[in-house]
Design an enzyme around this catalytic site. Structure first.
Site, PDB file in Angstrom:
ATOM      1  N   SER A 139      -3.040 -12.286   3.792  1.00  0.00           N
ATOM      2  CA  SER A 139      -3.513 -12.147   2.408  1.00  0.00           C
ATOM      3  C   SER A 139      -2.489 -12.720   1.420  1.00  0.00           C
ATOM      4  O   SER A 139      -2.853 -13.131   0.315  1.00  0.00           O
ATOM      5  CB  SER A 139      -3.864 -10.689   2.066  1.00  0.00           C
ATOM      6  OG  SER A 139      -2.718  -9.884   2.036  1.00  0.00           O
ATOM      7  N   LYS A 196       0.799  -1.214   0.000  1.00  0.00           N
ATOM      8  CA  LYS A 196       0.000   0.000   0.000  1.00  0.00           C
ATOM      9  C   LYS A 196       0.837   1.271   0.000  1.00  0.00           C
ATOM     10  O   LYS A 196       0.314   2.353  -0.217  1.00  0.00           O
ATOM     11  CB  LYS A 196      -0.981  -0.004   1.176  1.00  0.00           C
ATOM     12  CG  LYS A 196      -2.003  -1.103   1.125  1.00  0.00           C
ATOM     13  CD  LYS A 196      -2.854  -1.164  -0.146  1.00  0.00           C
ATOM     14  CE  LYS A 196      -3.602   0.077  -0.466  1.00  0.00           C
ATOM     15  NZ  LYS A 196      -4.818  -0.193  -1.279  1.00  0.00           N
TER      16      LYS A 196
END
Ligand code: PMP
Length: 326
Positions: free
Chosen positions: A286, A69
């Site tokens: 994830s 991110k």
């Protein structure tokens, strides 16, 4: 050992013949110079079992503050500065499951901006501690509502006083997916020397999947792209969205995927442990889901160069109870 497949093209100083050891020891206080160029790791212990298949993962924890991110957060902040919407008088406001917020917090602290973030109470304690350490003003939302609760809260705060805030809105901001279109995808293309045949990534804001797929498809129209998501609304895949029941991000384009896989949380946990024990990679949940999705596709297809993205490392999940079960 996981060999780093091939480094991305050399920075100009190194390419020009400057001693690589010295060039690598660069001095900077500008966080914007440190982004991307993450290693592509061959998962050799895992793909050995499938002849004709190569599996690679982008090690995104190599980014500053340890997650994929950082790419999107930096690009959205730079776009805000260029448009004049982000100033030292405004407060950067957004909803996050943690990683985007951590990236915002670092860049903002280094560039003199204030940050206010809405975050579900279910975000891992490590994430909340890191954000508090940066002096972020945290608005904690109902864990049962997931990131959607945080999104609704931020929309409320923004509507009440729009002049006070710079609201990048990572779920709607094209600078999010463009970070992957301009960064992640060309890196994968260079690192595989154009050999990538299948790309697999999970859906949170969908920026990683949509941006990377768009660019890789331009480079290779035959590319097969698979997205994945949690198999139910209540799941342990932090950072991911169960699209059928969630607020669908404006930047999400479901037509890009050739296939969309549903991944159970337990499979992701099992893959996290497998990666630790077979590949020596301590990755986040994830990333475990990314391997589960990639393996299920690779087993069915039987041939190809499969590339996925490991969004972060295990550091922020070490308090999770699945580590106690064998
Ligand atoms: N994994 C983790 C750990 C994340 O924090 C995120 C971002 N929410 C994602 C995956 C999904 O990435 P994207 O927002 O680009 O879809």
């Amino acid at each position: 050992m996981n060999p780093i497949l091939r480094p991305a093209p050399l920075p100009p100083a190194m390419a020009a013949g400057v001693d690589p050891g010295r060039a690598a020891l660069r001095v900077t206080h500008d966080p914007t110079t440190l982004v991307g160029n993450t290693p592509l790791l061959r998962l050799a212990a895992i793909d050995r079992e499938l002849s004709g298949v190569e599996i690679y993962a982008k090690a995104e924890w190599w980014n500053p503050r340890g997650s994929v991110k950082y790419r999107a957060a930096l690009n959205m902040i730079l776009a805000g500065e260029r448009s004049g919407a982000l100033t030292r008088e405004t407060i950067l406001l957004d909803a996050t499951s943690g990683n985007t917020g951590i990236a915002y917090a670092w860049i903002a602290a280094a560039r003199g901006y204030r940050v206010r973030l809405a975050l579900p109470a279910s975000a891992s304690p490590e994430r909340k501690r890191i954000l508090r350490a940066y002096g972020v003003d945290l608005v904690i939302t109902d864990p049962g509502d997931g990131t959607d609760g945080a999104i609704r809260k931020v929309k409320e705060l923004y509507a009440a006083n729009p002049a006070a805030y710079f609201y990048p809105d990572q779920y709607s901001n094209p600078a999010n997916w463009r970070a992957h279109y301009e960064g992640t995808a060309p890196e994968i293309w260079a690192q595989t020397e154009g050999r990538v045949t299948h790309f697999v990534a999970g859906l949170g804001t969908s920026g990683t999947f949509c941006g990377t797929t768009r660019r890789l498809r331009e480079l290779n129209p035959a590319l097969f792209a698979a997205s994945f998501q949690p198999d139910s609304p209540f799941h342990g895949l932090e950072g991911m969205k169960h699209m059928p029941t969630a607020i669908v991000p404006a930047i999400y384009d479901p037509t890009l995927a050739d296939e969309n896989l549903d991944i159970p949380t337990e499979e992701a946990y099992a893959m996290v442990k497998r990666l630790a024990r077979e590949e020596g990679l301590l990755v986040g949940v994830s990333a475990g889901a990314a391997l589960a999705a990639t393996l299920s596709l690779a087993q069915r297809v039987g041939r190809g160069v499969f590339v996925t993205v490991f969004p972060d490392s295990a550091d922020k999940y070490l308090s999770e109870s699945f580590w106690n079960e064998d």
